[in-house]
Write an enzyme that holds these catalytic residues in place. Structure first.
Site, PDB file in Angstrom:
ATOM      1  N   ALA A  15       0.811  -1.219   0.000  1.00  0.00           N
ATOM      2  CA  ALA A  15       0.000   0.000   0.000  1.00  0.00           C
ATOM      3  C   ALA A  15       0.842   1.266   0.000  1.00  0.00           C
ATOM      4  O   ALA A  15       0.318   2.361  -0.146  1.00  0.00           O
ATOM      5  CB  ALA A  15      -0.924  -0.001   1.222  1.00  0.00           C
ATOM      6  N   ARG A  20      10.150   7.068  -4.246  1.00  0.00           N
ATOM      7  CA  ARG A  20      11.502   7.203  -4.781  1.00  0.00           C
ATOM      8  C   ARG A  20      11.642   6.642  -6.200  1.00  0.00           C
ATOM      9  O   ARG A  20      12.634   6.884  -6.871  1.00  0.00           O
ATOM     10  CB  ARG A  20      12.514   6.527  -3.837  1.00  0.00           C
ATOM     11  N   ASN A 382       6.322 -22.423 -53.529  1.00  0.00           N
ATOM     12  CA  ASN A 382       7.444 -21.498 -53.623  1.00  0.00           C
ATOM     13  C   ASN A 382       6.904 -20.083 -53.790  1.00  0.00           C
ATOM     14  O   ASN A 382       6.176 -19.789 -54.745  1.00  0.00           O
ATOM     15  CB  ASN A 382       8.328 -21.851 -54.811  1.00  0.00           C
ATOM     16  N   ASN A 391      -3.307  -7.252 -49.163  1.00  0.00           N
ATOM     17  CA  ASN A 391      -4.430  -7.742 -48.351  1.00  0.00           C
ATOM     18  C   ASN A 391      -5.313  -6.623 -47.845  1.00  0.00           C
ATOM     19  O   ASN A 391      -6.351  -6.871 -47.284  1.00  0.00           O
ATOM     20  CB  ASN A 391      -3.899  -8.557 -47.167  1.00  0.00           C
TER      21      ASN A 391
HETATM   22  C1  UD1 Z   1      10.509  -1.631   6.703  1.00  0.00           C
HETATM   23  C2  UD1 Z   1      10.635  -1.946   8.178  1.00  0.00           C
HETATM   24  C3  UD1 Z   1      12.095  -1.962   8.571  1.00  0.00           C
HETATM   25  C4  UD1 Z   1      12.866  -2.932   7.701  1.00  0.00           C
HETATM   26  C5  UD1 Z   1      12.657  -2.604   6.229  1.00  0.00           C
HETATM   27  C6  UD1 Z   1      13.275  -3.662   5.351  1.00  0.00           C
HETATM   28  C7  UD1 Z   1       8.635  -0.955   9.169  1.00  0.00           C
HETATM   29  C8  UD1 Z   1       8.103   0.171   9.970  1.00  0.00           C
HETATM   30  N1  UD1 Z   1       9.944  -0.932   8.932  1.00  0.00           N
HETATM   31  O1  UD1 Z   1      10.986  -0.308   6.532  1.00  0.00           O
HETATM   32  O2  UD1 Z   1      12.227  -2.361   9.926  1.00  0.00           O
HETATM   33  O3  UD1 Z   1      14.245  -2.873   8.011  1.00  0.00           O
HETATM   34  O4  UD1 Z   1      11.259  -2.566   5.933  1.00  0.00           O
HETATM   35  O5  UD1 Z   1      13.179  -3.315   4.012  1.00  0.00           O
HETATM   36  O6  UD1 Z   1       7.900  -1.860   8.832  1.00  0.00           O
HETATM   37  N2  UD1 Z   1       3.321  -0.409   3.412  1.00  0.00           N
HETATM   38  C9  UD1 Z   1       1.952  -0.519   3.461  1.00  0.00           C
HETATM   39  N3  UD1 Z   1       1.240   0.402   4.171  1.00  0.00           N
HETATM   40  C10 UD1 Z   1       1.813   1.406   4.849  1.00  0.00           C
HETATM   41  C11 UD1 Z   1       3.235   1.505   4.805  1.00  0.00           C
HETATM   42  C12 UD1 Z   1       3.953   0.583   4.094  1.00  0.00           C
HETATM   43  O7  UD1 Z   1       1.368  -1.414   2.864  1.00  0.00           O
HETATM   44  O8  UD1 Z   1       1.097   2.193   5.480  1.00  0.00           O
HETATM   45  C13 UD1 Z   1       4.078  -1.414   2.651  1.00  0.00           C
HETATM   46  C14 UD1 Z   1       4.952  -0.820   1.581  1.00  0.00           C
HETATM   47  O9  UD1 Z   1       4.251  -0.761   0.355  1.00  0.00           O
HETATM   48  C15 UD1 Z   1       6.099  -1.817   1.518  1.00  0.00           C
HETATM   49  C16 UD1 Z   1       6.181  -2.370   2.920  1.00  0.00           C
HETATM   50  O10 UD1 Z   1       4.957  -2.065   3.548  1.00  0.00           O
HETATM   51  O11 UD1 Z   1       5.821  -2.890   0.638  1.00  0.00           O
HETATM   52  C17 UD1 Z   1       7.349  -1.762   3.709  1.00  0.00           C
HETATM   53  O12 UD1 Z   1       7.158  -0.367   3.794  1.00  0.00           O
HETATM   54  P1  UD1 Z   1       8.350   0.654   3.640  1.00  0.00           P
HETATM   55  O13 UD1 Z   1       7.812   2.032   3.795  1.00  0.00           O
HETATM   56  O14 UD1 Z   1       9.135   0.338   2.432  1.00  0.00           O
HETATM   57  O15 UD1 Z   1       9.183   0.311   4.949  1.00  0.00           O
HETATM   58  P2  UD1 Z   1      10.730   0.547   5.162  1.00  0.00           P
HETATM   59  O16 UD1 Z   1      10.974   1.966   5.503  1.00  0.00           O
HETATM   60  O17 UD1 Z   1      11.507  -0.062   4.056  1.00  0.00           O
END
Ligand code: UD1
Ligand code: CA
Length: 484
Positions: A15, A20, A382, A391
């Site tokens: 979600a 980035r 051929n 066509n």
């Molecule tokens: C998360 C972890 C972190 C870990 C890292 C590894 C948390 C708070 N932190 O950080 O400890 O080291 O992954 O890559 O979990 N997402 C949702 N809903 C939200 C927020 C995020 O579905 O409200 C999903 C994102 O789409 C993603 C995943 O959760 O697929 C991780 O979210 P992201 O914001 O990337 O967390 P990180 O900062 O990478």
């Protein structure tokens, strides 16, 4: 002894916006080796058993549903991206109440291997733990949640980068965001996660400190290859994941019996099937649902998409799209099979030949600057150099039929709809606007067309041309020239 535990249910978090990437597309839909990265994760999740994984999407990533559809997957909608714990809380509504176990994955880890997930599940079961989580030691842990352990080495909590003090930031062990949980425990506690004082987000990793505080067991699986669990955040990491997955796919095919002269230059998407003893020259690209039979050589620079190529074929520097090629066929150099081309066994499609929505029968030959569109060509025909099926009349496409063993002379224009019979022939440079019966020869250009060309009249509609004299037809000579 307990019965064997039922298959866990996988929850995939997708979600988050993925800002980035700087893209209008949700991050998890960006393709890696031809498939959205989320599909790779779904593929791994499905190895856990028969339950459909639950993907958490938000209004901002709702395009995920449209693209992936509802086959073999269900969705939970997180109204606002308030954090990973909030995402999991949303997903719990889709988890059956009697289920023992859930695993939680992120949608942006296309390099995850099924074996790692299975190890994590096995570890949690063996320890009867509340939580099992995967940990890595990244070369650069910046941005990751850090793993805090007590003196005995037990994991006590996870601290997010943004919430960490200097000492905690120096910890090299990081949360890989891959977890297995007791489902009933998550159900009872997920609502108790408090927002981070630093960011206001609800952190899923806070469940670790909660489990530890109440005396539950938390176990960690150390994953040696950090690339496997590195989340893709930008296009540089996307390209790195592409290269790594491409390397894995290529290596698997080589181990299964495919020869590659320069594997680093070959691109094979994950749905492609190659029989043993296929040979791939440098720069080959194989995409979609492509299948290639044994002992077939695919020459340098060829691209084959969603097509089936038979055994013992030779494809040189050509493009094949949504087509079927039989056994023992030669294609190219520089041929283009467009969607709907069917080339029969032993046929040859040569230099600068193009085929679209047409069948070229077994043993037939089409070389040298020729186009077949909407045509059905019989066996051992051929097709002379420069032959074109006309066509398209500007409004509609029309079919051409050419019978078995027909001989189409060089530079013949087959003005569709038209039929050329079995064993019929056309002379070089003929413009064929009328059917040619079996065994007959058509030569020349219809008189009316010649006249118009001479006086510079516009061609008018096609039926006008047809109403005039047919091309001269006569029985094909018994002593036909040998086929080219
Ligand atoms: C998360 C972890 C972190 C870990 C890292 C590894 C948390 C708070 N932190 O950080 O400890 O080291 O992954 O890559 O979990 N997402 C949702 N809903 C939200 C927020 C995020 O579905 O409200 C999903 C994102 O789409 C993603 C995943 O959760 O697929 C991780 O979210 P992201 O914001 O990337 O967390 P990180 O900062 O990478
Ligand atoms: Ca991430």
């Amino acid at each position: 002894m307990n019965d064997a535990p039922s298959a866990p249910l996988a929850v995939i978090l997708a979600a988050g916006l993925g800002t980035r990437m700087r893209s209008r597309r949700p991050k998890v839909l960006h393709p890696v080796c031809g498939r959205p990265m989320l599909e790779h994760v779904l593929g791994v999740a499905r190895t856990l058993g028969p339950r459909d994984p639950v993907v958490v999407v938000s209004p901002a990533t709702d395009a995920v549903r449209d693209e992936l559809g509802a086959d073999g997957v269900s969705y939970a909608l997180q109204a606002e991206p308030l954090g990973t714990a909030d995402a999991l809380r949303t997903a719990m509504d889709a988890v059956p109440p009697d289920l023992d176990e859930i695993v939680v994955l992120s949608g942006d880890v296309p390099l995850l291997r099924p074996g790692t997930l299975h190890e994590l599940v096995a570890l949690r079961r063996a320890a009867d733990a509340t939580i099992a989580l995967a940990v890595i030691r990244p070369a650069d842990p910046h941005g990751y949640g850090r793993i805090v352990r007590d003196r005995e080495g037990h994991v006590t909590r996870i601290v997010e980068e943004k919430d960490a003090d200097e000492a905690t930031r120096r910890i090299g062990e990081a949360n890989a965001a891959l977890y297995a949980f007791s489902a009933s425990w998550v159900r009872s506690r997920i609502g108790d996660v408090a927002p981070s004082p630093a960011t206001g987000e609800y952190y899923l990793p806070d469940l670790v400190a909660m489990a530890h505080a109440e005396g539950g067991t938390v176990v960690a699986l150390e994953v040696a290859d950090e690339r496997e669990l590195a989340g893709i955040n930008d296009r540089v990491q996307l390209a790195e994941a592409e290269a790594e997955l491409r390397r894995r796919i290529v290596e698997a095919h080589m181990r299964a019996g495919v020869t590659m002269l320069d594997p680093a230059s070959v691109t094979i998407e994950s749905g492609v099937e190659l029989a043993p003893d296929v040979v791939l020259e440098p720069g080959v690209i194989l995409q979609g649902r492509t299948r290639i039979g044994s002992d077939t050589l695919i020459g340098a620079g060829s691209r084959i998409v969603d097509s089936v190529v038979g055994e013992r074929c030779r494809v040189w520097s050509s493009v094949i799209e949504s087509s079927e090629v039989g056994d023992d066929v030669h294609v190219g150099p520089w041929a283009h099979l467009r969607p709907g081309a069917r080339v029969g066994a032993g046929a040859e499609v040569g230099n600068f030949a193009e085929i679209k929505s047409s069948t070229l029968g077994p043993g037939s030959k089409q070389h040298h600057f020729s186009y077949l569109g909407d045509a059905t060509i019989g066996e051992h025909v051929n097709i002379g150099a420069g032959t074109i099926t006309c066509n398209y009349d500007g409004q509609r496409k029309h079919p051409t039929h050419v019978g078995d063993r027909a001989f189409i002379g060089s530079d013949t224009m087959l003005v569709a709809p038209v039929r050329v019979g079995n064993d019929a022939r056309t002379g070089a440079g003929s413009v064929v606007t009328h059917d040619v019966p079996d065994g007959m020869l058509a030569v020349g250009v219809p008189a009316r067309l010649r006249h118009r060309a001479a006086v510079g009249e516009p061609p008018g509609d096609r039926s006008g041309g047809r109403a005039t004299q047919p091309p001269q037809t006569e029985p094909a000579a018994e002593d036909r020239a040998p086929r080219a």
